[in-house]
Structure formats: C-alpha cells, structure tokens
Motif scaffolding. Structure first.
Motif, PDB file in Angstrom:
ATOM      1  N   HIS A 131      54.835  31.163  34.800  1.00 26.99           N
ATOM      2  CA  HIS A 131      53.820  32.214  34.630  1.00 26.99           C
ATOM      3  C   HIS A 131      54.470  33.350  33.850  1.00 26.99           C
ATOM      4  CE1 HIS A 131      50.345  34.814  35.480  1.00 26.99           C
ATOM      5  NE2 HIS A 131      51.255  35.781  35.536  1.00 26.99           N
ATOM      6  N   GLU A 137      50.325  43.481  35.324  1.00 26.94           N
ATOM      7  CA  GLU A 137      50.031  42.512  36.366  1.00 26.94           C
ATOM      8  C   GLU A 137      50.672  42.921  37.694  1.00 26.94           C
ATOM      9  OE1 GLU A 137      49.336  38.330  33.966  1.00 26.94           O
ATOM     10  OE2 GLU A 137      51.273  38.658  34.949  1.00 26.94           O
ATOM     11  N   THR A 200      45.910  45.553  46.670  1.00 20.43           N
ATOM     12  CA  THR A 200      45.324  45.232  45.362  1.00 20.43           C
ATOM     13  C   THR A 200      43.836  45.554  45.294  1.00 20.43           C
ATOM     14  OG1 THR A 200      44.954  42.943  46.074  1.00 20.43           O
ATOM     15  CG2 THR A 200      47.018  43.427  44.913  1.00 20.43           C
ATOM     16  N   GLU A 203      41.260  42.725  45.048  1.00 22.60           N
ATOM     17  CA  GLU A 203      41.254  41.833  43.889  1.00 22.60           C
ATOM     18  C   GLU A 203      42.252  40.678  44.009  1.00 22.60           C
ATOM     19  OE1 GLU A 203      39.405  41.748  40.963  1.00 22.60           O
ATOM     20  OE2 GLU A 203      38.114  43.066  42.137  1.00 22.60           O
ATOM     21  N   HIS A 206      48.077  38.690  40.488  1.00 21.75           N
ATOM     22  CA  HIS A 206      48.008  37.789  39.328  1.00 21.75           C
ATOM     23  C   HIS A 206      48.880  36.551  39.516  1.00 21.75           C
ATOM     24  CE1 HIS A 206      46.775  41.711  37.689  1.00 21.75           C
ATOM     25  NE2 HIS A 206      46.062  41.014  36.816  1.00 21.75           N
ATOM     26  N   ARG A 225      44.084  36.437  42.761  1.00 25.33           N
ATOM     27  CA  ARG A 225      42.816  36.797  42.160  1.00 25.33           C
ATOM     28  C   ARG A 225      42.285  35.620  41.336  1.00 25.33           C
ATOM     29  NH1 ARG A 225      43.181  41.842  38.667  1.00 25.33           N
ATOM     30  NH2 ARG A 225      44.325  42.552  40.498  1.00 25.33           N
ATOM     31  N   HIS A 227      41.695  33.174  38.513  1.00 24.07           N
ATOM     32  CA  HIS A 227      42.584  32.724  37.431  1.00 24.07           C
ATOM     33  C   HIS A 227      44.045  33.111  37.666  1.00 24.07           C
ATOM     34  CE1 HIS A 227      39.030  31.526  35.275  1.00 24.07           C
ATOM     35  NE2 HIS A 227      38.573  32.759  35.199  1.00 24.07           N
ATOM     36  N   GLY A 228      44.393  33.456  38.899  1.00 25.70           N
ATOM     37  CA  GLY A 228      45.794  33.740  39.201  1.00 25.70           C
ATOM     38  C   GLY A 228      46.618  32.460  39.257  1.00 25.70           C
ATOM     39  N   THR A 252      42.101  29.166  40.325  1.00 21.48           N
ATOM     40  CA  THR A 252      43.518  29.482  40.246  1.00 21.48           C
ATOM     41  C   THR A 252      44.316  28.290  39.717  1.00 21.48           C
ATOM     42  OG1 THR A 252      43.702  28.933  42.590  1.00 21.48           O
ATOM     43  CG2 THR A 252      43.515  31.258  42.020  1.00 21.48           C
TER      44      THR A 252
END
Length: 318
Positions: A131, A137, A200, A203, A206, A225, A227-228, A252
């Motif tokens: 990642h 982020e 967070t 949320e 990331h 969150r 698409h983390g 995710t």
C-alpha cells in the motif's frame, strides 16, 4: 566454533550451545565472522518445528574467506545477509551464497545492519508496494513498538500519513510515540475498533498494517474506510483467518505481504538493501535495538520475544 543447535522441537530450552566444525566456503560462497545475529519472532516457529539445525535468518559480520569464483568481496569486508529460506545465523561463523550477502557502508554499524535488514525491507515493502502510503492518509499500525511496527510508523510518517499505533501494554506506548505515532492505543484482540472509528470521525483508516494474527483480523477489516487496504502479515504462526469473498466489506483490498517478493533476485536484494542503508545513514530511519544477548543466552532471547514484552529489535552477539 560455537553455534546454537536445535535437536528436537520444543520451547526455548531446546536451544543449546554446541561446538561445531568451522565450515569452509565452496564455489560462489563466503565465510563470514558473525558480529550480530537478528532474532525474529518467526525464529520461534523454526524452533518449535525443528526446521533448522542452526536457526537464524539474518545478521552482519566480516568476510573471513571467499570461495572459488567469488568477485567483489574480499576478506575484511563488512557485510550483512538475509536467508529467509535457510538459516544458520545463530553461530560464530556462517557460510553464505554471495547472492544472499550485501555490503554494509561505513556509516552503518554492525548491530544496526543486523537489526534493520529483514524488518526494514519488510516495512518498506509494505509501505511502498503493498500500500503506497500517500500524504493525508491515516494508517493503523499494529505492534507499533515492535521492530517492524516502529519502522512502519517512521516510513508512514515520512510519506505524510497520520499514524495510529497499537501496543499491547501501557509501558510500550512511549516507544510507539517516539517512533512518530500521532495516537497510541493500548489494546489486545479487537478492542481497538471503536476508538479508531472515533479518531477518524467514523470514516475509518486508509490502511491497516496487521501482523498480530487471527485475533485482530476482523477488527482490522472493520476499521477500514471504503476502498481501504489491509496489509496482513500475521499468518506465519498460529491460526490463519479465513474469509469468503462476499464477506469483504466496503470494497476494501486485502494483501498478504511477503518480503521475498520484494527481493526476488540478488540484484533486487542488493539495490533495496543499499537504499535501506542509505536511509538509515542519512537519518531518515532510526533503528532501535531492544535487547542484546550473548550467543549462549539464545533461549532467553526467545522467551523474551515470545512474551511480547520487548520493544525494538533483539540481537545475539557471538
């Protein structure tokens, strides 16, 4: 020479100091005098399974002798090595293929080289490939006072992230904060999820870097969150979590980071080790040695690392 041997599977008590013949390098090999050998949690699985006669996958030292056909290395050169697929580092001397050996610059001492190589390459792989952390982020780092966790925290901060560090005991919180964690939570199992959500604004983060094992897997997914990314590197020892594809929440991404995929060839290993050492020499990465043990006290080092009470990197000093 002296070396730690494993004659049967078991606890730390099966690690015994023995006299062994001094090995000789064959073609394409070097004999290295070990100055420091890294102790990793994975070594406890090697011991428990009696997977190697002499454990230890990394270290640093000085070339004592070269085998036929070796170029670019000579007696007296300072080197470090990484042999994830083989072992033998818990010893006064070790024979290594030249492709597993990299030079150590003058600005990096032997202990630092031994302490940073495996965990530093692992942390860089996770934070730049598994990642690629980006500015703005928020990253959640498990075991943030451990060897990999402290390096991941520093790398994520350098790339512009806010870091939430998890530690298992209150006395470890200061080490995680010293590494740069913006928030430090003391938690075991999945109890951290609610607090991370609060930090967070509901949320989620990331990215989660989770090497804690199956007990934290579900909570790590929960705090991501949409698409983390969950970078999971825990299923080395103990129970392995399972998940059906339709159970993955919020679109995710899941990845299992393997350091060998980051250094697939001797050329990649040499280049990425050089980059890592340059980062350390330039002050961009601080390595913390949490404990130094004589070779004869390898059993104590294993007991200490298994207790989860240590911080930073543990080393054996022959």
């Amino acid at each position: 020479m002296r070396a730690i041997e494993i004659e049967r599977p078991g606890g730390p008590e099966v690690l015994r100091l023995r006299e062994r013949p001094v090995p000789r390098p064959g073609p394409g090999e070097v004999l290295v005098d070990v100055r420091a050998a890294g102790v990793n949690f994975f070594d406890t699985a090697v011991r428990a399974g009696a997977l190697a006669g002499v454990p230890g996958a990394e270290g640093a030292g000085v070339v004592a002798e070269t085998g036929e056909g070796v170029r670019g290395l000579a007696p007296g050169d300072r080197v470090a090595w990484l042999t994830i697929d083989t072992h033998g580092g818990y010893a006064e001397r070790i024979v290594l293929p030249v492709g597993k050996v990299v030079p150590v610059p003058d600005a990096v001492d032997d202990e630092t080289a031994a302490a940073v190589l495996l965990q530093g390459l692992t942390a860089r792989h996770f934070a730049t490939v598994s990642h690629p952390v980006r500015p703005g982020e928020t990253a959640l780092v498990h075991a943030a006072a451990g060897g990999v966790g402290m390096l991941l925290t520093q790398l994520a901060k350098a790339r512009g992230a806010t870091v939430i560090g998890l530690v298992s005991r209150p006395e470890k919180a200061a080490s995680a904060a010293e590494a740069g964690a913006d928030h430090v939570l003391v938690s075991t199992g999945g109890a951290f999820a609610g607090r991370v959500r609060e930090l967070t604004g509901g949320e989620g983060v990331h990215v989660v870097f989770d090497g804690a094992g199956a007990s934290t897997f579900a909570a790590s997914l929960d705090v991501l969150r949409t698409h983390g990314t969950l970078v999971f590197y825990g299923p080395l020892i103990g129970e392995v979590p399972t998940l059906a594809m339709n159970e993955i929440p919020r679109s995710t991404r899941l990845t299992y980071g393997v350091t060998e995929d980051y250094i697939r060839t001797p050329g990649e290993f040499a280049a990425r080790a050089a980059e890592l050492f340059a980062l350390v020499a330039g002050g961009g990465l601080t390595v913390r040695v949490g404990g130094r043990y004589p070779l004869a006290e390898a059993a104590r080092a294993h007991a200490d690392i298994a207790s989860r009470a240590t911080t930073g990197k543990l080393l054996l000093i022959p």
